[in-house]
Design a protein around this motif. Structure first.
Motif, PDB file in Angstrom:
ATOM      1  N   TRP A   4      -2.609  -1.664  -3.106  1.00  0.00           N
ATOM      2  CA  TRP A   4      -2.238  -0.752  -4.079  1.00  0.00           C
ATOM      3  C   TRP A   4      -3.281   0.345  -4.280  1.00  0.00           C
ATOM      4  N   ALA A   5      -4.570  -0.039  -4.397  1.00  0.00           N
ATOM      5  CA  ALA A   5      -5.743   1.026  -4.717  1.00  0.00           C
ATOM      6  C   ALA A   5      -5.517   1.975  -3.512  1.00  0.00           C
ATOM      7  N   ILE A   6      -5.570   1.452  -2.440  1.00  0.00           N
ATOM      8  CA  ILE A   6      -5.719   2.233  -1.042  1.00  0.00           C
ATOM      9  C   ILE A   6      -4.511   3.091  -1.016  1.00  0.00           C
ATOM     10  N   MET A   9       0.841  -1.221   0.034  1.00  0.00           N
ATOM     11  CA  MET A   9      -0.001   0.053   0.151  1.00  0.00           C
ATOM     12  C   MET A   9       0.700   1.236   0.014  1.00  0.00           C
ATOM     13  N   LEU A  10       1.834   1.151   0.893  1.00  0.00           N
ATOM     14  CA  LEU A  10       2.648   2.436   0.755  1.00  0.00           C
ATOM     15  C   LEU A  10       3.739   2.509  -0.096  1.00  0.00           C
ATOM     16  N   ASP A  11       4.177   1.399  -0.842  1.00  0.00           N
ATOM     17  CA  ASP A  11       4.689   1.538  -2.038  1.00  0.00           C
ATOM     18  C   ASP A  11       3.992   2.171  -3.118  1.00  0.00           C
ATOM     19  N   ALA A  12       2.600   1.827  -3.127  1.00  0.00           N
ATOM     20  CA  ALA A  12       2.028   2.504  -4.374  1.00  0.00           C
ATOM     21  C   ALA A  12       1.678   3.931  -4.102  1.00  0.00           C
ATOM     22  N   MET A  13       1.625   4.293  -2.670  1.00  0.00           N
ATOM     23  CA  MET A  13       1.505   5.537  -2.323  1.00  0.00           C
ATOM     24  C   MET A  13       2.692   6.523  -2.906  1.00  0.00           C
ATOM     25  N   TRP A  68      -9.649  -1.270  -5.926  1.00  0.00           N
ATOM     26  CA  TRP A  68      -9.785  -2.106  -4.802  1.00  0.00           C
ATOM     27  C   TRP A  68     -10.732  -3.263  -4.815  1.00  0.00           C
ATOM     28  N   LEU A  69     -11.757  -3.176  -5.342  1.00  0.00           N
ATOM     29  CA  LEU A  69     -12.692  -4.272  -5.478  1.00  0.00           C
ATOM     30  C   LEU A  69     -12.348  -5.193  -6.482  1.00  0.00           C
TER      31      LEU A  69
END
Length: 420
Positions: free
Chosen positions: A163-165, A40-44, A286-287
């Motif tokens: 990743w979406a988050i 998640m933080l990687d995506a951010m 996300w879904l």
């Protein structure tokens, strides 16, 4: 006495995999949280660049081709990082490798805020790419080896969904930080993931599968060239390259596509609209990630993966020719659902076609070399946008999704496979 409704509902819940949360062990839960937060933080951190791209183009006097090339450089570096940290994860363990990758990408993201030239920014984006490639490799291997086969698809889908988050967090952070403090502060915000390392070090156990053979096993790259492994690796790499070409070519440029003026091939949305449209797309992503895992654990990894890519190939051209904001808002979540949700399948497929002794190395190579090959996508779409506009350039990403679906036919179905 059990009612007929409950008697019918329980088998249905079991079939759909809805009873699995009640059987999660502490090790499974912590590995899932570690892999999910890391991703998640990687995506951010990755998304922060795309969201301030229009500002960087002006401040650093970049054209679209150069801007796309910088993102391509990050993707190329991820191929190197995937191989490097995959090898490290097979030698020293998944957890320690995961911590190292998070430190690499978070510190280099913050360093981007210190850039005064394009060359400095390029250097920091390259280093960030090393951590980007390595984090997926170590995190996916850890989760895959910790979770049982009947729930592995769901667990890896949950990890991928973060990743979406992360992208939505990035969009919200940019909306709050950019107007008040500028683009440098946006990158400084990217250091936040480094704090996660402290929790992982204290609370996340190493994979028991990896520990069982760690003393006797030494990673040998020769194992990658065994006939079955080599064939699977080549197909998986090519399949991933095609899918990621579609993804990176499309989603790197969507923020600019929405926000640039009509005269420059964009759709002219303001900052508030662009942020809202991206968050709605983030919900679709996300879904897509989540539901992939549930579907794949029921019907299989391969048919679910192929279905997602085929639908993405059909929807992307429609999104590219849409001009009305409401149509972009309507189509966006569906494009995101299928155009990103297929990623959940690759981690499940790759973790189940390679042996434990080289699992992280092979996954790292197939995923990140594929990502490295797809590094041409942002540059290519940016180049085509000069002549045809971003909307029509997206047609090429649809073709890439189609190629990825075709290549997936040549890999075996691995649903229910026990890892050893």
């Amino acid at each position: 006495m059990e009612t007929p409704f409950l008697a019918t509902a329980r088998p249905t819940r079991k079939l759909l995999g809805l009873e699995w949360p009640s059987h999660v062990t502490p090790a499974e839960r912590r590995s899932l949280i570690a892999g999910g937060l890391g991703w998640m933080l990687d995506a951010m951190d990755v998304m922060l660049y795309s969201l301030v791209l229009s500002n960087l183009i002006q401040v650093l006097a970049m054209d679209k081709t150069t801007a796309g090339m910088l993102n391509s450089l990050t993707l190329f570096a991820s191929a190197v990082g995937g191989f490097l940290f995959g090898f490290i994860a097979d030698r020293i363990g998944r957890v320690r490798a995961l911590m190292a990758t998070i430190l690499v990408y978070s510190l280099s993201s913050a360093a981007c805020g210190l850039s005064n030239t394009i060359w400095q920014l390029a250097l920091f984006r390259f280093i960030l790419g090393l951590g980007l490639g390595g984090e997926w490799t170590a995190g996916a291997a850890l989760v895959a080896e910790t979770w049982p086969p009947e729930h592995r698809g769901k667990a890896l889908g949950l990890v991928q969904s973060t990743w979406a988050i992360g992208e939505m967090i990035a969009a919200a952070a940019v909306a709050l930080i950019l107007p008040r403090f500028g683009w440098r502060a946006v990158f400084f915000f990217g250091v936040v993931p480094a704090l996660l390392v402290f929790w992982i070090r204290r609370g996340v156990p190493e994979s028991e599968i990896w520990k069982a053979g760690a003393e006797q096993r030494k990673t040998s790259l020769k194992e990658l060239w065994k006939p079955g492994t080599r064939r699977h690796g080549i197909i998986a790499t090519a399949m991933n390259a095609a899918g990621m070409f579609g993804y990176w070519g499309l989603f790197t440029w969507i923020p600019a596509y929405l926000s640039l003026p009509l005269s420059e091939g964009g759709r002219g949305l303001n900052l508030t609209q662009t942020t809202a449209w991206l968050i709605v797309m983030g919900v679709g992503k996300w879904l897509g990630y989540i539901l992939f895992g549930f579907i794949a654990d029921i019907v299989g990894r391969r048919p679910t993966y192929i279905g997602y890519l085929l639908i993405a190939a059909g929807l992307t051209p429609l999104y590219g020719i849409a001009h009305q904001p409401l149509w972009l808002l309507f189509l966006g979540p569906f494009v995101a659902f299928f155009g990103t949700g297929f990623f959940s399948g690759f981690s499940a497929i790759a973790s189940e076609i390679f042996p434990t002794s080289i699992r992280a190395t092979a996954m790292g190579i197939s995923y990140n070399v594929g990502r490295g090959l797809s590094a041409l996508a942002p540059f290519t779409i940016g180049f085509l946008a000069h002549t045809y506009g971003l909307g029509y350039a997206f047609f090429l990403t649809a073709a890439a999704f189609l190629v990825g679906a075709i290549l997936a036919f040549f890999l075996p179905e691995t649903k229910g496979k026990q890892l050893q």
